[in-house]
Design a protein around this motif. Sequence first.
Motif, PDB file in Angstrom:
ATOM      1  N   TRP A  47      -6.176  -8.760 -10.062  1.00  0.00           N
ATOM      2  CA  TRP A  47      -5.244  -9.219  -9.030  1.00  0.00           C
ATOM      3  C   TRP A  47      -5.852 -10.411  -8.300  1.00  0.00           C
ATOM      4  CZ3 TRP A  47      -5.656  -9.230  -3.563  1.00  0.00           C
ATOM      5  CH2 TRP A  47      -6.843  -8.693  -3.053  1.00  0.00           C
ATOM      6  N   TRP A  53       0.537  -9.342  -3.145  1.00  0.00           N
ATOM      7  CA  TRP A  53      -0.433  -8.644  -3.993  1.00  0.00           C
ATOM      8  C   TRP A  53      -1.597  -8.056  -3.202  1.00  0.00           C
ATOM      9  CZ3 TRP A  53      -0.289 -13.462  -7.619  1.00  0.00           C
ATOM     10  CH2 TRP A  53       0.888 -13.421  -8.385  1.00  0.00           C
ATOM     11  N   THR A 100      -1.540  -8.951 -11.818  1.00  0.00           N
ATOM     12  CA  THR A 100      -0.523  -9.430 -10.873  1.00  0.00           C
ATOM     13  C   THR A 100      -0.188 -10.862 -11.262  1.00  0.00           C
ATOM     14  OG1 THR A 100      -2.223 -10.152  -9.291  1.00  0.00           O
ATOM     15  CG2 THR A 100      -1.266  -7.957  -8.956  1.00  0.00           C
ATOM     16  N   LEU A 229       3.630  -6.704 -11.268  1.00  0.00           N
ATOM     17  CA  LEU A 229       2.418  -6.077 -11.804  1.00  0.00           C
ATOM     18  C   LEU A 229       2.782  -5.774 -13.255  1.00  0.00           C
ATOM     19  CD1 LEU A 229       0.788  -3.317 -12.678  1.00  0.00           C
ATOM     20  CD2 LEU A 229      -0.451  -5.012 -11.334  1.00  0.00           C
TER      21      LEU A 229
END
Length: 367
Positions: A47, A53, A100, A229
């Motif tokens: 991520w 996020w 992400t 995601l």
Amino acid sequence: MRTPVSSKLHRLKSALAGAFGLAAVAGLALGAGPAQAAPKKEFKVAWSIYVGWMPWGYANDTGIVKKWADKYGIKIDVVQFNDYVESINQYTAGAFDALTVTNMDALSVPAAGGVDTTAVIVGDFSNGNDAVILKGKKDLAAIKGQKVNLVEFSVSHYLLARALESIKLKERDVKVVNTSDADMVAAYKTKAVTAVVTWNPLVSEILTDKNAHAVFDSSKIPGEIMDLLVANTAVVKDNPDFAKALVGIWYDTTTLFTADTPEGKAAREAMGKASGTDLAGFDSQLAATKLFAKAPDAVAFVRSPDVGTTMDRVRKFLFEKELLGSGAKSADAIGIELPGGKVLGDAKNVKLRFTDTWMAMVADGKL
């Protein structure tokens, strides 16, 4: 420990143009093959810092990730990247199981690179976080004939195309100047730069100048710049508990930080600090984000025909920019599967999938 990156935010939203090169990334993907498909117990999630996020970092820091991993008898390693482009690189090469990423980048990089990818969670869409800004002009039409600084082939480029379309102009009516996000604020301050397209927190920083005017933003194209995601399709197919844990983590965390409670405020404050701002700054960015904090809302969105309409626009934009792979003969080169089984493009080459499967499990209380 997470490192704030503030104005040098690396959510490039880029199609890995330039030095990274789509061809190089595709080569990595094809060489490494998809992530291991056989059942396994350990997984890796990549991520990067962006308002939508930040819950992943917070969940990792506060034990929410471990809670859900333990529930399903697995281990999930959540890794922060300060470079969004590199996170996509690593996922595409098979080093990570989930990532992400924006809807556009999911199509232009892993999918175009041959990595079958599934959007497990549609977390939000930009609802004002991305903007076209003019210096000294309040009307979008004034952009005609100007040089426009933006990250080329990113969602900023896409937003510009949609803005121009809204006033019946074409990209040839302006001159795009490729500019790194890290340099955008400094570039805007120079006399030569009169128009920029970028995203928060850079938008907020630039708009502190009294001569800066946001003349078009992502709230004008709701639902088109999605934050996802995603996961390797083979991995979640063979390891459904991994997908269940991911949605459990997400909705557990969103329920916590959106609550009007001291705990909710503390969570937002922590996420703001981790992203290089404060509570007020984080809340401001959150206000420009349509966050799907509740599973039923995400399910309704992903089931709507709007997702197909958006992805049709996105794939055509990417084909025009030659970002669907060197062998792409048309925007149909890569298949995009939607909930219900409808496929945009080549049904024999589906590489990006939108599904409500695991979000619906949360909505129905079946986790």
